[in-house]
Design an enzyme around this catalytic site. Structure first.
Site, PDB file in Angstrom:
ATOM      1  N   TYR A 155       0.848  -1.195   0.000  1.00  0.00           N
ATOM      2  CA  TYR A 155       0.000   0.000   0.000  1.00  0.00           C
ATOM      3  C   TYR A 155       0.887   1.249   0.000  1.00  0.00           C
ATOM      4  O   TYR A 155       1.965   1.217  -0.570  1.00  0.00           O
ATOM      5  CB  TYR A 155      -1.018  -0.067   1.160  1.00  0.00           C
ATOM      6  CG  TYR A 155      -2.196   0.778   0.775  1.00  0.00           C
ATOM      7  CD1 TYR A 155      -2.975   0.451  -0.343  1.00  0.00           C
ATOM      8  CD2 TYR A 155      -2.457   1.968   1.425  1.00  0.00           C
ATOM      9  CE1 TYR A 155      -3.979   1.278  -0.785  1.00  0.00           C
ATOM     10  CE2 TYR A 155      -3.477   2.794   0.978  1.00  0.00           C
ATOM     11  CZ  TYR A 155      -4.220   2.455  -0.118  1.00  0.00           C
ATOM     12  OH  TYR A 155      -5.204   3.290  -0.569  1.00  0.00           O
ATOM     13  N   ARG A 174      -8.483  10.830  -8.031  1.00  0.00           N
ATOM     14  CA  ARG A 174      -7.688  11.495  -6.988  1.00  0.00           C
ATOM     15  C   ARG A 174      -6.915  10.422  -6.223  1.00  0.00           C
ATOM     16  O   ARG A 174      -7.195  10.119  -5.078  1.00  0.00           O
ATOM     17  CB  ARG A 174      -8.622  12.267  -6.057  1.00  0.00           C
ATOM     18  CG  ARG A 174      -7.948  13.338  -5.271  1.00  0.00           C
ATOM     19  CD  ARG A 174      -8.269  13.244  -3.797  1.00  0.00           C
ATOM     20  NE  ARG A 174      -7.867  11.963  -3.237  1.00  0.00           N
ATOM     21  CZ  ARG A 174      -7.720  11.711  -1.945  1.00  0.00           C
ATOM     22  NH1 ARG A 174      -7.970  12.623  -1.070  1.00  0.00           N
ATOM     23  NH2 ARG A 174      -7.353  10.513  -1.487  1.00  0.00           N
ATOM     24  N   LYS A 198      -6.009  -2.134  -1.386  1.00  0.00           N
ATOM     25  CA  LYS A 198      -6.894  -2.026  -0.212  1.00  0.00           C
ATOM     26  C   LYS A 198      -7.509  -3.376   0.117  1.00  0.00           C
ATOM     27  O   LYS A 198      -7.660  -3.748   1.277  1.00  0.00           O
ATOM     28  CB  LYS A 198      -8.004  -1.006  -0.491  1.00  0.00           C
ATOM     29  CG  LYS A 198      -7.513   0.428  -0.406  1.00  0.00           C
ATOM     30  CD  LYS A 198      -8.043   1.134   0.827  1.00  0.00           C
ATOM     31  CE  LYS A 198      -7.164   2.293   1.199  1.00  0.00           C
ATOM     32  NZ  LYS A 198      -7.784   3.388   1.876  1.00  0.00           N
ATOM     33  N   GLU A 219     -13.476   4.863  -3.005  1.00  0.00           N
ATOM     34  CA  GLU A 219     -12.069   5.118  -2.702  1.00  0.00           C
ATOM     35  C   GLU A 219     -11.449   6.090  -3.700  1.00  0.00           C
ATOM     36  O   GLU A 219     -11.561   5.895  -4.919  1.00  0.00           O
ATOM     37  CB  GLU A 219     -11.345   3.758  -2.777  1.00  0.00           C
ATOM     38  CG  GLU A 219      -9.889   3.799  -2.448  1.00  0.00           C
ATOM     39  CD  GLU A 219      -9.624   4.096  -0.991  1.00  0.00           C
ATOM     40  OE1 GLU A 219     -10.418   3.700  -0.119  1.00  0.00           O
ATOM     41  OE2 GLU A 219      -8.610   4.762  -0.720  1.00  0.00           O
ATOM     42  N   ASP A 220     -10.810   7.116  -3.201  1.00  0.00           N
ATOM     43  CA  ASP A 220     -10.026   8.030  -4.038  1.00  0.00           C
ATOM     44  C   ASP A 220     -10.817   8.704  -5.156  1.00  0.00           C
ATOM     45  O   ASP A 220     -10.357   8.800  -6.307  1.00  0.00           O
ATOM     46  CB  ASP A 220      -8.766   7.323  -4.579  1.00  0.00           C
ATOM     47  CG  ASP A 220      -7.688   7.218  -3.489  1.00  0.00           C
ATOM     48  OD1 ASP A 220      -7.952   7.666  -2.356  1.00  0.00           O
ATOM     49  OD2 ASP A 220      -6.599   6.714  -3.776  1.00  0.00           O
ATOM     50  N   ASP A 228     -13.988   5.697   2.310  1.00  0.00           N
ATOM     51  CA  ASP A 228     -12.855   5.578   3.221  1.00  0.00           C
ATOM     52  C   ASP A 228     -12.113   6.897   3.420  1.00  0.00           C
ATOM     53  O   ASP A 228     -11.631   7.184   4.510  1.00  0.00           O
ATOM     54  CB  ASP A 228     -11.885   4.511   2.711  1.00  0.00           C
ATOM     55  CG  ASP A 228     -10.805   4.236   3.734  1.00  0.00           C
ATOM     56  OD1 ASP A 228     -11.162   3.983   4.899  1.00  0.00           O
ATOM     57  OD2 ASP A 228      -9.619   4.318   3.387  1.00  0.00           O
ATOM     58  N   ASP A 229     -12.025   7.701   2.363  1.00  0.00           N
ATOM     59  CA  ASP A 229     -11.274   8.960   2.487  1.00  0.00           C
ATOM     60  C   ASP A 229     -11.946   9.896   3.477  1.00  0.00           C
ATOM     61  O   ASP A 229     -11.283  10.674   4.157  1.00  0.00           O
ATOM     62  CB  ASP A 229     -11.151   9.654   1.125  1.00  0.00           C
ATOM     63  CG  ASP A 229     -10.519   8.715   0.114  1.00  0.00           C
ATOM     64  OD1 ASP A 229      -9.377   8.315   0.332  1.00  0.00           O
ATOM     65  OD2 ASP A 229     -11.191   8.350  -0.864  1.00  0.00           O
ATOM     66  N   ASN A 282      -0.174  12.820   3.029  1.00  0.00           N
ATOM     67  CA  ASN A 282       0.652  11.753   2.441  1.00  0.00           C
ATOM     68  C   ASN A 282       1.159  12.197   1.081  1.00  0.00           C
ATOM     69  O   ASN A 282       0.520  13.018   0.438  1.00  0.00           O
ATOM     70  CB  ASN A 282      -0.211  10.491   2.235  1.00  0.00           C
ATOM     71  CG  ASN A 282      -0.688   9.909   3.548  1.00  0.00           C
ATOM     72  OD1 ASN A 282       0.047   9.843   4.505  1.00  0.00           O
ATOM     73  ND2 ASN A 282      -1.945   9.498   3.569  1.00  0.00           N
TER      74      ASN A 282
HETATM   75  P1  NAI Z   1      -8.530  17.791  -0.588  1.00  0.00           P
HETATM   76  O1  NAI Z   1      -7.856  18.205  -1.814  1.00  0.00           O
HETATM   77  O2  NAI Z   1      -9.982  17.454  -0.577  1.00  0.00           O
HETATM   78  O3  NAI Z   1      -8.324  18.934   0.536  1.00  0.00           O
HETATM   79  C1  NAI Z   1      -7.160  19.686   0.734  1.00  0.00           C
HETATM   80  C2  NAI Z   1      -7.544  20.901   1.548  1.00  0.00           C
HETATM   81  O4  NAI Z   1      -6.356  21.581   1.937  1.00  0.00           O
HETATM   82  C3  NAI Z   1      -8.400  21.931   0.801  1.00  0.00           C
HETATM   83  O5  NAI Z   1      -9.387  22.437   1.673  1.00  0.00           O
HETATM   84  C4  NAI Z   1      -7.402  23.037   0.440  1.00  0.00           C
HETATM   85  O6  NAI Z   1      -8.030  24.302   0.333  1.00  0.00           O
HETATM   86  C5  NAI Z   1      -6.495  22.965   1.647  1.00  0.00           C
HETATM   87  N1  NAI Z   1      -5.143  23.504   1.435  1.00  0.00           N
HETATM   88  C6  NAI Z   1      -4.242  23.144   0.504  1.00  0.00           C
HETATM   89  N2  NAI Z   1      -3.103  23.848   0.663  1.00  0.00           N
HETATM   90  C7  NAI Z   1      -3.294  24.638   1.741  1.00  0.00           C
HETATM   91  C8  NAI Z   1      -2.499  25.584   2.423  1.00  0.00           C
HETATM   92  N3  NAI Z   1      -1.244  25.842   2.041  1.00  0.00           N
HETATM   93  N4  NAI Z   1      -3.034  26.214   3.478  1.00  0.00           N
HETATM   94  C9  NAI Z   1      -4.295  25.945   3.913  1.00  0.00           C
HETATM   95  N5  NAI Z   1      -5.090  25.057   3.308  1.00  0.00           N
HETATM   96  C10 NAI Z   1      -4.598  24.411   2.235  1.00  0.00           C
HETATM   97  O7  NAI Z   1      -7.696  16.558  -0.045  1.00  0.00           O
HETATM   98  P2  NAI Z   1      -8.074  15.496   1.085  1.00  0.00           P
HETATM   99  O8  NAI Z   1      -8.729  14.325   0.487  1.00  0.00           O
HETATM  100  O9  NAI Z   1      -8.779  16.168   2.207  1.00  0.00           O
HETATM  101  O10 NAI Z   1      -6.611  15.041   1.540  1.00  0.00           O
HETATM  102  C11 NAI Z   1      -5.695  15.989   2.060  1.00  0.00           C
HETATM  103  C12 NAI Z   1      -4.435  15.272   2.511  1.00  0.00           C
HETATM  104  O11 NAI Z   1      -4.756  14.360   3.538  1.00  0.00           O
HETATM  105  C13 NAI Z   1      -3.728  14.471   1.407  1.00  0.00           C
HETATM  106  O12 NAI Z   1      -2.350  14.719   1.460  1.00  0.00           O
HETATM  107  C14 NAI Z   1      -3.977  13.046   1.787  1.00  0.00           C
HETATM  108  O13 NAI Z   1      -2.877  12.233   1.455  1.00  0.00           O
HETATM  109  C15 NAI Z   1      -4.119  13.132   3.281  1.00  0.00           C
HETATM  110  N6  NAI Z   1      -4.922  12.042   3.818  1.00  0.00           N
HETATM  111  C16 NAI Z   1      -4.408  11.334   4.857  1.00  0.00           C
HETATM  112  C17 NAI Z   1      -5.069  10.256   5.363  1.00  0.00           C
HETATM  113  C18 NAI Z   1      -4.476   9.538   6.523  1.00  0.00           C
HETATM  114  O14 NAI Z   1      -3.451   9.863   6.984  1.00  0.00           O
HETATM  115  N7  NAI Z   1      -5.097   8.535   7.075  1.00  0.00           N
HETATM  116  C19 NAI Z   1      -6.322   9.795   4.772  1.00  0.00           C
HETATM  117  C20 NAI Z   1      -6.842  10.663   3.727  1.00  0.00           C
HETATM  118  C21 NAI Z   1      -6.140  11.741   3.269  1.00  0.00           C
END
Ligand code: NAI
Length: 540
Positions: free
Chosen positions: A97, A150, A168, A239-240, A262-263, A401
């Protein structure tokens, strides 16, 4: 494993990944099954096979080579693959993964060998139920589906994203003991907007721009209805998908069919488990805990919503609970004066001044800072120092991530907070020794949660997944964190304990389902023993 009615023998048996034991066939079996002469002389047990394979893996130079080697093993000998993955999960999970699977997706066409999932493209419209009969399994119970738009932090990978549902589902098997034949990876290959793939003559997917709007929703609907007809007991994990589609599809389907995202929900649950453990580590009651979120996408607003539910379950008024959670996105602080806020952000549009981030931090004085921005380095030294000035034990969740995208590193969180911070990350970080004390970061990996939720859904024949199931899953996971873990700053149990975590989560999910009348199977006398009995055991 092989049933007595199936009479696979000789070379055909060695070619059958489900029944093949390769060099582990005993002398007796070699005689009885027509294998004499077809295998090297030495009879090995599974431990010796595992040792040999682990040496092979360690000798490879890159993780993608290790990934390819593991998948090749899966094709030859499924049970050995799952024995090795399950027993060495801390080592194998980053291979099957994240982060390696991201690279595997990028190189999907280049490394393509054997098709291992179910693909639906726009030319299948009207025929999806019919072609589902081509899938070779009769009792599918867990489906992971993506449209590849995504993938992790990598964006639109089109049909190359198939590596994600495959990976997964391997975690469902290894982490919870769902039977491999009950798993179905699905790619909704409805095009890609990635120019590299649109122009690559070797791309393997539907080489046109993505379907959108009504056409897109219609194909998803046809797929979901085909599943209801062919596999009515199957859990669908979305997913994604992009954040907008993720929320849209969850809204459309969560009350109609057995599904979750899941996200949004898995991430929320694993983060809440970290918060429950942090509650124990810091001695701060959840009801008093204030949170600043950096990023307001699917991951963070999902986490916020579940934290609110947890506060409400403890007796708080929902509006009061929401006020303790503030969000920043790329346009700044979310507040009531902002126009055109997406619906998932509106519940956090408080009646507050449009402050800059640092001003907002000072105004709220949060206990926990939760980053899911996908933007590295957003938690600066100044911010972490401020967090350490507000509370004795601040929590820093840097969830983005892969590792290179984390909002700050473990080392930074510990040194900038002078050893006070509890650090939780999305990707793995090594332990850090700060002023003689070892701090071990916890990894808030969704893989702690979704396999157990799936196992619970299968065990009680759940009719629908409700948000509170992610709440009880989070509590079950947090309950497994030992005092020693807390002392070292680790908010999760070891990944090697994932089978036990999945069992506990499955029991908690089933109990909730029976209480709410959402279980279709009758309740066994001993729920835990019943679930433990049904799990897949890869041992020969
Ligand atoms: P998304 O694209 O839906 O959301 C990103 C958010 O961050 C948006 O609201 C955007 O406006 C904001 N953003 C981006 N750059 C910024 C900055 N410099 N300052 C303030 N806000 C900023 O993405 P999603 O799905 O919410 O995922 C975000 C991150 O979380 C990804 O890197 C993903 O890998 C990680 N993630 C981690 C998980 C885990 O650790 N279990 C599970 C799911 C996601």
């Amino acid at each position: 494993m092989q049933s007595t009615t199936e009479k696979l023998r000789g070379a055909k048996l060695l070619d059958d990944r489900r029944n093949n034991k390769s060099t582990a066939f005993t002398a007796r079996e070699r005689e009885d099954l027509g294998l004499r002469g077809l295998l090297p002389s030495r009879v090995c047990d599974a431990q010796m096979q595992e040792k040999r394979l682990m040496r092979t893996l360690k000798n490879k130079e890159t993780d993608i080579e290790r990934y390819i080697s593991l998948i090749a093993l899966l094709e030859r000998n499924e049970r050995l693959f799952y024995q090795i993955v399950t027993q060495n999960l801390e080592y194998t999970m980053p291979l099957i993964y994240t982060p390696t699977v991201g690279q595997a997706c990028k190189e999907f066409a280049q490394n393509f060998r054997k098709s291992r999932g179910f693909y639906i493209n726009p030319s299948d419209k009207g025929d999806i139920r019919k072609i589902m009969d081509n899938w070779p399994e009769e009792d599918v119970r867990v489906i992971v589906v993506t449209d590849g738009q995504r993938i992790l932090g990598l964006g639109d990978l089109g049909s190359n994203g198939m590596g994600i549902p495959i990976g997964k589902l391997q975690l469902y098997v290894a982490g919870a003991g769902i039977h491999p034949e009950q798993c179905m990876p699905v790619m909704l290959d409805i095009g890609t907007n990635n120019d590299d793939f649109l122009n690559d003559p070797l791309y393997l997917g539907w080489q046109k721009p993505r379907l959108e709007g009504e056409e897109y929703l219609a194909i998803v609907e046809e797929f979901v209805m085909a599943v209801q007809d062919k596999y009515p007991r199957a859990l669908i994990q979305f997913e994604d998908f992009t954040t907008n589609n993720a929320y849209k599809l969850l809204d459309i389907y969560k009350d109609r069919v057995l599904c979750f995202n899941d996200d949004i929900q898995g991430t929320a649950s694993v983060a809440l488990a970290g918060v429950f453990a942090y509650e124990r580590a810091s001695g701060t009651d959840l009801k008093d805990m204030k949170f600043m979120f950096f990023g307001a996408g699917a991951a963070n607003t999902g986490i916020g919503d579940l934290i609110v539910s947890a506060k409400v379950e403890r007796g708080m008024d929902e509006a009061e609970a929401r006020k303790q959670l503030w969000f920043m996105d790329s346009k700044g602080l979310i507040h009531a004066g902002r126009d055109n806020l997406a619906s998932h952000k509106q519940g956090y549009a408080h009646d507050i001044e449009p402050l800059e981030f640092v001003e907002a931090l000072e105004a709220l004085q949060p206990h926990a800072l939760i980053g899911a921005t996908g933007t590295p380095g957003t938690f600066t030294q100044d911010i972490v120092e401020k967090m350490a000035s507000f509370h004795e034990t601040p929590a820093i969740f840097a969830l983005s991530n892969p590792t290179a995208n984390a909002e700050c590193t473990a080392e930074q969180a510990y040194s900038w907070s002078k050893g006070k911070a509890i650090f939780v990350s999305g990707s793995p970080f090594d332990s850090v020794t700060y002023e003689g004390k070892e701090h071990k970061p916890g990894q808030g990996n969704n893989a702690y949660i979704f396999p157990g939720v799936g196992l619970g859904a299968v065990a009680c024949e759940l009719s629908k997944v409700t948000d509170d199931m992610f709440l009880v899953a989070a509590q079950a996971l947090a309950d497994m964190v030992s005092e020693t873990d807390l002392e070292r700053g680790t908010m999760y149990p070891s990944l090697n304990e994932i089978r036990k975590a999945s069992l506990d989560i499955a029991v908690a999910v089933c109990e909730r389902a029976y209480d709410k009348g959402l279980a279709q199977a009758s309740r066994p006398n001993d729920l835990e023993a019943h679930i433990a009995e049904m799990v897949y055991d890869p041992n020969y």
